[in-house]
Design a protein around this motif. Structure first.
Motif, PDB file in Angstrom:
ATOM      1  N   LEU A  34     -14.716  22.777-116.988  1.00  0.00           N
ATOM      2  CA  LEU A  34     -14.053  22.752-118.493  1.00  0.00           C
ATOM      3  C   LEU A  34     -15.451  22.184-119.398  1.00  0.00           C
ATOM      4  O   LEU A  34     -16.022  20.970-118.709  1.00  0.00           O
ATOM      5  N   THR A  35     -15.695  22.481-120.458  1.00  0.00           N
ATOM      6  CA  THR A  35     -16.562  21.940-121.362  1.00  0.00           C
ATOM      7  C   THR A  35     -15.407  20.857-122.259  1.00  0.00           C
ATOM      8  O   THR A  35     -14.222  20.828-122.228  1.00  0.00           O
ATOM      9  N   ILE A  36     -16.249  20.029-122.936  1.00  0.00           N
ATOM     10  CA  ILE A  36     -15.350  18.797-123.530  1.00  0.00           C
ATOM     11  C   ILE A  36     -14.481  19.646-124.598  1.00  0.00           C
ATOM     12  O   ILE A  36     -13.276  19.410-124.866  1.00  0.00           O
ATOM     13  N   ASP A  37     -14.992  20.885-125.529  1.00  0.00           N
ATOM     14  CA  ASP A  37     -13.956  21.550-126.278  1.00  0.00           C
ATOM     15  C   ASP A  37     -12.853  22.108-125.417  1.00  0.00           C
ATOM     16  O   ASP A  37     -11.734  22.057-126.143  1.00  0.00           O
ATOM     17  N   GLN A  38     -13.058  22.851-124.411  1.00  0.00           N
ATOM     18  CA  GLN A  38     -12.085  23.445-123.740  1.00  0.00           C
ATOM     19  C   GLN A  38     -11.012  22.305-123.294  1.00  0.00           C
ATOM     20  O   GLN A  38      -9.966  22.676-123.465  1.00  0.00           O
ATOM     21  N   ALA A  39     -11.471  21.155-122.848  1.00  0.00           N
ATOM     22  CA  ALA A  39     -10.474  20.108-122.388  1.00  0.00           C
ATOM     23  C   ALA A  39      -9.578  19.734-123.469  1.00  0.00           C
ATOM     24  O   ALA A  39      -8.409  19.577-123.423  1.00  0.00           O
ATOM     25  N   VAL A  40     -10.350  19.611-124.683  1.00  0.00           N
ATOM     26  CA  VAL A  40      -9.445  18.887-125.797  1.00  0.00           C
ATOM     27  C   VAL A  40      -8.466  20.226-126.245  1.00  0.00           C
ATOM     28  O   VAL A  40      -7.136  19.816-126.526  1.00  0.00           O
ATOM     29  N   ARG A  41      -8.927  21.539-126.319  1.00  0.00           N
ATOM     30  CA  ARG A  41      -7.964  22.562-126.773  1.00  0.00           C
ATOM     31  C   ARG A  41      -6.849  22.545-125.839  1.00  0.00           C
ATOM     32  O   ARG A  41      -5.624  22.913-125.946  1.00  0.00           O
ATOM     33  N   GLU A  42      -7.004  22.397-124.477  1.00  0.00           N
ATOM     34  CA  GLU A  42      -5.944  22.414-123.619  1.00  0.00           C
ATOM     35  C   GLU A  42      -5.057  21.459-123.361  1.00  0.00           C
ATOM     36  O   GLU A  42      -3.606  21.751-123.520  1.00  0.00           O
ATOM     37  N   ALA A  43      -5.487  20.254-123.770  1.00  0.00           N
ATOM     38  CA  ALA A  43      -4.631  19.252-123.877  1.00  0.00           C
ATOM     39  C   ALA A  43      -3.922  19.339-125.233  1.00  0.00           C
ATOM     40  O   ALA A  43      -2.797  19.016-125.068  1.00  0.00           O
ATOM     41  N   THR A  49       3.191  15.083-124.771  1.00  0.00           N
ATOM     42  CA  THR A  49       3.442  14.292-125.593  1.00  0.00           C
ATOM     43  C   THR A  49       3.330  14.865-127.163  1.00  0.00           C
ATOM     44  O   THR A  49       4.279  14.770-128.120  1.00  0.00           O
ATOM     45  N   ILE A  50       2.295  15.739-127.125  1.00  0.00           N
ATOM     46  CA  ILE A  50       2.188  16.587-128.456  1.00  0.00           C
ATOM     47  C   ILE A  50       3.332  17.449-128.499  1.00  0.00           C
ATOM     48  O   ILE A  50       3.828  17.842-129.586  1.00  0.00           O
ATOM     49  N   LYS A  51       3.783  18.196-127.362  1.00  0.00           N
ATOM     50  CA  LYS A  51       4.832  19.277-127.600  1.00  0.00           C
ATOM     51  C   LYS A  51       5.961  18.496-128.225  1.00  0.00           C
ATOM     52  O   LYS A  51       6.814  18.967-129.031  1.00  0.00           O
ATOM     53  N   ALA A  52       6.193  17.281-127.755  1.00  0.00           N
ATOM     54  CA  ALA A  52       7.665  16.532-128.141  1.00  0.00           C
ATOM     55  C   ALA A  52       7.390  16.185-129.777  1.00  0.00           C
ATOM     56  O   ALA A  52       8.336  16.218-130.514  1.00  0.00           O
ATOM     57  N   GLU A  53       6.127  15.753-129.922  1.00  0.00           N
ATOM     58  CA  GLU A  53       5.715  15.516-131.563  1.00  0.00           C
ATOM     59  C   GLU A  53       5.932  16.702-132.392  1.00  0.00           C
ATOM     60  O   GLU A  53       6.670  16.552-133.579  1.00  0.00           O
ATOM     61  N   THR A 131      -1.196  11.503-134.112  1.00  0.00           N
ATOM     62  CA  THR A 131      -1.041  11.629-132.486  1.00  0.00           C
ATOM     63  C   THR A 131      -2.139  12.290-131.811  1.00  0.00           C
ATOM     64  O   THR A 131      -2.552  12.267-130.595  1.00  0.00           O
ATOM     65  N   THR A 132      -2.229  13.484-132.479  1.00  0.00           N
ATOM     66  CA  THR A 132      -3.626  14.464-131.992  1.00  0.00           C
ATOM     67  C   THR A 132      -4.814  13.791-131.964  1.00  0.00           C
ATOM     68  O   THR A 132      -5.649  13.794-131.125  1.00  0.00           O
ATOM     69  N   ARG A 133      -5.152  12.942-133.295  1.00  0.00           N
ATOM     70  CA  ARG A 133      -6.093  12.226-133.079  1.00  0.00           C
ATOM     71  C   ARG A 133      -6.266  11.255-131.874  1.00  0.00           C
ATOM     72  O   ARG A 133      -7.539  11.099-131.433  1.00  0.00           O
ATOM     73  N   THR A 134      -5.450  10.602-131.694  1.00  0.00           N
ATOM     74  CA  THR A 134      -5.504   9.612-130.471  1.00  0.00           C
ATOM     75  C   THR A 134      -5.681  10.249-129.338  1.00  0.00           C
ATOM     76  O   THR A 134      -6.295   9.896-128.211  1.00  0.00           O
ATOM     77  N   LEU A 135      -4.765  11.555-129.059  1.00  0.00           N
ATOM     78  CA  LEU A 135      -4.879  12.266-127.603  1.00  0.00           C
ATOM     79  C   LEU A 135      -6.198  12.801-127.641  1.00  0.00           C
ATOM     80  O   LEU A 135      -6.902  12.568-126.562  1.00  0.00           O
ATOM     81  N   VAL A 136      -6.963  13.175-128.562  1.00  0.00           N
ATOM     82  CA  VAL A 136      -8.398  13.721-128.484  1.00  0.00           C
ATOM     83  C   VAL A 136      -9.331  12.544-128.164  1.00  0.00           C
ATOM     84  O   VAL A 136     -10.300  12.843-127.238  1.00  0.00           O
ATOM     85  N   LEU A 137      -9.062  11.344-128.651  1.00  0.00           N
ATOM     86  CA  LEU A 137     -10.050  10.375-128.235  1.00  0.00           C
ATOM     87  C   LEU A 137      -9.636  10.125-126.853  1.00  0.00           C
ATOM     88  O   LEU A 137     -10.601   9.859-126.251  1.00  0.00           O
TER      89      LEU A 137
END
Length: 424
Positions: A34-43, A49-53, A131-137
């Motif tokens: 994974l590249t960093i962008d791929q990891a973020v998109r997959e997350a 947590t994002i799905k629940a939000e 929540t997305t911002r926190t997850l991305v970090l």
């Protein structure tokens, strides 16, 4: 910098060790890279947590639909069937009654409900963005931890390979009588120490991979993933005032609180509207049938409660207090965000200076000391202990360099997050 690893000959650590700090460790049982962008998109696609939000947005949509609904009319059907003797005596007729009641809302209650529900939905959307911002970090930092662990593992593996070569050469020198057994024991001990270091770095890499795997929604199966790409750097110096201005404009948590303050104002208007009485308009059709006569009657009624005791005073007071409370929260969060940006920028500045300092001063000096000591050891002018100290000093310098680069990368990701930079 060298970006690959090569087979080292005896005592040839300097060039390869510098190259290892820029290279990536080979994947151990990894099935996807994974590249960093791929990891973020997959997350963002699979993190639970994002799905629940995201489900909260559906709840907010339902609340908007509910707020837009009008009151239902009430229909009443009444049938009176007295005894036949009463009807024949003209005392009581048969009666059929159809009545309709409808509440006419005053004060724009429906519009106020819709306004409040729309703003509540906006608050939910901004909370999801935060929540997305926190997850991305978190993903950025976890990805950086994996990169750092791979760099340190490569460095440890390179040192181990080199000292294993030293042990083989020294074993041959002892056999030919060119070296004492004490010197061989020292080289073997050093090799064992580097072997333990390799095991420690392997464990750190496994832990870092497991954390990243969990964040992107794959579960704690770190061996199934690997990462690629260099640690993040930034050529241009970032501007503090630009970052602060962007944070105060774009941070989703601040926008959520500001929108919530607007929602509280809409709630106050709604409670004021609820304090106005509603009229109930009724229409009635009344049919009577007796022994000798039958006929119809019609009625129109308007009713309203008298606002003597309950004028919704409590809810109006509650909404007004919450409005002032949220205004205060907006100012408090603005202050907290300014402090976060200031702290993140200070960490960024320090990390950048440390990386520059190590690259400018320490790497060259450590390499020169290491090279000179190696040359002296090969000529028999330096002891193995002196050579080992030089290698360890160089190794410590390289690890400090890797840590500094990782800290610099984390500081850049932290500035993106604290300033509210849009996520991929």
């Amino acid at each position: 910098m060298i970006r690959g690893t090569t087979t080292l000959m005896t005592l040839s650590l300097v060039s390869a060790a510098i190259g290892v700090s820029r290279a990536q460790a080979p994947a151990v049982g990894a099935s996807s890279v994974l590249t960093i962008d791929q990891a973020v998109r997959e997350a963002l696609d699979h993190n639970l947590t994002i799905k629940a939000e995201r489900d909260n947005l559906n709840v907010a949509d339902a609340a908007v639909r509910t707020a837009s609904l009008k009151p239902n009319p009430v229909v009443t059907v009444n049938l009176v069937r007295p005894d036949r003797s009463l009807v024949d005596a003209g005392i009581s007729p048969y009666e059929q009654v159809l009545r309709t009641d409808y509440v006419v809302e005053r004060g724009g209650k429906r519009e106020r409900r819709i306004d409040q529900a729309d703003l509540s939905k906006s608050v939910t959307g901004f909370q999801l963005l935060n929540t997305t911002r926190t997850l991305v970090l978190d993903v950025d930092n976890a990805f950086t931890d994996v990169q750092l662990a791979k760099l340190n593992l490569n460095l440890a593996q390179t040192n181990l390979a080199a000292f294993n070569d030293v042990v083989r050469v020294n074993t041959e020198r002892v056999r030919t009588g060119d070296l004492s057994r004490v010197e061989l024991s020292r080289s073997r001990l050093a090799a064992l120490q580097f072997q333990n270091d390799v095991r420690q770095q392997e464990t750190k890499l496994r832990v870092a991979r497991n954390r990243l795997s969990t964040l992107i929604g794959r579960g704690p199966d770190g061996d199934a993933i690997d990462v690629t790409g260099d640690l993040r750097t930034e050529a241009d110096v970032l501007d503090y005032s630009t970052l602060l201005r962007r944070a105060l404009e774009a941070r989703p948590d601040l926008r959520a609180v500001r929108t919530d303050a607007a929602r509280s104002t809409a709630d106050l208007r709604l409670q004021l509207a609820n304090g106005k009485v509603d009229y109930t308009v009724s229409g009635e059709y009344h049919r009577q049938e007796g022994s000798l006569v039958r006929g119809n009657s019609y009625g129109l009624f308007v009713s309203a409660p008298l606002p003597i005791f309950n004028r919704n005073q409590g809810e109006i007071a509650r909404a007004d207090v919450q409005r002032r409370q949220l205004d205060t929260r907006v100012h408090a969060l603005e202050s907290d965000i300014a402090n976060e940006v200031t702290t993140a920028y200070a960490e960024y500045t320090t990390a950048r200076q440390i990386v520059d300092s190590i690259e400018r001063d320490m790497l060259t000096e450590a390499r020169d000391v290491r090279t000179a000591t190696e040359y002296s050891y090969r000529r028999g002018e330096a002891s193995f202990v002196e050579f080992l100290d030089a290698v360890r000093a160089f190794n410590d310098t390289m690890q400090s360099y890797n840590e500094a680069r990782a800290s610099y990368a984390r500081s850049l990701y932290a500035l993106d997050s604290t300033s509210g930079k849009a996520t991929p």
